[in-house]
Design a protein around this motif. Structure first.
Motif: not given
Length: 404
Positions: A276, A279-280, A286, A289, A293, A351, A354-355, A358
């Protein structure tokens, strides 16, 4: 033509001299030489002209009336606007008048609690005699679109409302609260915590580098490393803060939130936080994301290096734009995923939800590469083809940006 015949007589006013008497005697004979004979009846052409003149007069009267009405409406609207503006100015002037001139006197600490609204804050300031009126303060905040931050502020009594609003809208002036932003690195959180608490930054650094102390507040799956385990949010540091009292709040909040999100426990939880955090850091929207991932999972599955600049930059404690070629090729950096396969040893930030979601639920796809081709819009393109990836890289380079 009975209608014309009727008009002939009804419109002919020459039959009446205005006295109410006929020009002839009662016996029908001329009453004397002084009485003039009647004028002949009007012709139909004259009558039509007469009717047209009357019609034009009526039309002119109607148009003039409408103009007058329109002017009255316009004047009314204008006057209403002026009155409204006068009332606004009058209220504003009243607020200004009902205000201390400043700069104030004495010293007073004032605390803005998390979740308080502008009016509630203004009432508190007024109750402590920091500002002279609630309206003066709320007016300044509204007109300047200020955001007021929680924390304890050093103010004075009898301050000008605008000066107070400016202080409360600068997060750097806040004490007593510390904020963790999503995607923020541990080093930055510690600096903010030190500033807000008044404690030395070294005390925080020594605390997080002590494995024994970390084991007291972290779950075993964190392996003694606190990065990634601080939940984004605003925290009250209390009256007698310590590095442990502040950081423990953040860790406990993180654990509670991970439980609510349904993140698997034990080693899988740390793995999710690592993915995460990458990803962020890799994309600024987002909407991508889930795809990033999936790229990470696909590369791990194919035993490929992740090749993420964000992890390399974290290991060297610099921004991604500051990386040198030597740093990108330095395998001694355990966070260099260009050289070393697998995930980095810890998350590279803290993070947000949202991350994390994901990382738990990557999108379906066979992508192995991605390039943010337009950093202004954040547009990112994904592919499973290396040839297409190189085209994306060239597109990126044409914009003088570094490809991932």
């Amino acid at each position: 033509m009975p209608e014309d015949f009727h008009d002939f007589f009804s419109d002919d006013d020459s039959w009446d001299d205005g006295s109410g008497h006929d020009h002839f005697g009662s016996d029908g004979v001329d009453g004397g030489s002084s009485t003039l004979p009647p004028r002949p009846p009007k012709s139909r052409r004259d009558m039509r002209r007469h009717r047209k003149r009357k019609h034009r007069k009526r039309l002119i009267v109607i148009i003039a009336s409408l103009v007058v009405i329109a002017m009255c409406i316009g004047i009314g609207v204008f006057a209403y606007g002026k009155v409204k503006q006068w009332r606004h100015n009058n209220l504003t002037d009243s607020s200004v008048v009902d205000d201390y001139p400043g700069p104030g006197d004495g010293d007073v600490a004032f605390t803005v609690e998390s979740g308080q609204g502008v009016a509630e804050i203004a009432e508190g300031l007024h109750a402590k005699d920091i500002i002279k009126s609630v309206d003066a303060f709320t007016g300044v905040v509204a007109s300047n679109s200020y955001t007021l931050y929680p924390g304890t502020y050093e103010l004075k009594y009898h301050m000008k409302a605008s000066a107070v609003a400016k202080i409360l809208s600068d997060e750097g002036n806040a004490k007593g609260f510390v904020e963790v932003r999503q995607g923020e690195r541990l080093d930055d959180v510690l600096k903010t915590a030190a500033t807000s608490s008044g404690l030395p930054l070294k005390d925080f650094e020594d605390y997080v580098n002590d494995a024994a102390k970390m084991s007291e507040i972290l779950p075993a799956s964190a392996n003694g490393k606190i990065e990634g385990w601080l939940e984004p949010g605003v925290y009250n540091i209390g009256d007698n803060p310590t590095p442990r009292s502040i950081l423990e709040q953040m860790v406990q909040s993180r654990i509670e939130n991970l439980n609510e999100l349904g993140v698997p426990e034990d080693e899988e939880r740390e793995r999710i936080l690592i993915i995460a955090s990458i990803v962020e850091a890799e994309v600024n929207s987002q909407e991508y994301y889930g795809k990033v991932s999936r790229v990470i999972e696909n590369r791990l599955k194919d035993d490929m290096p992740l090749g993420m600049d964000s992890t390399v930059a974290y290991g060297f404690k610099v921004k991604g734009t500051e990386l040198t070629n030597d740093q990108l090729n330095d395998g001694s950096n355990p966070f260099n995923t260009r050289v070393n396969k697998g995930l980095p040893p810890t998350p590279i930030s803290n993070p947000g939800d949202d991350a994390i979601q994901a990382a738990m639920h990557p999108e379906d796809g066979d992508w192995l590469y991605f390039v943010t081709t337009d950093l202004k819009t954040g547009e990112t393109k994904f592919t499973s083809s290396y040839d297409e990836f190189e085209k994306f890289v060239q597109e990126y380079k044409n914009g003088n940006e570094n490809a991932n």
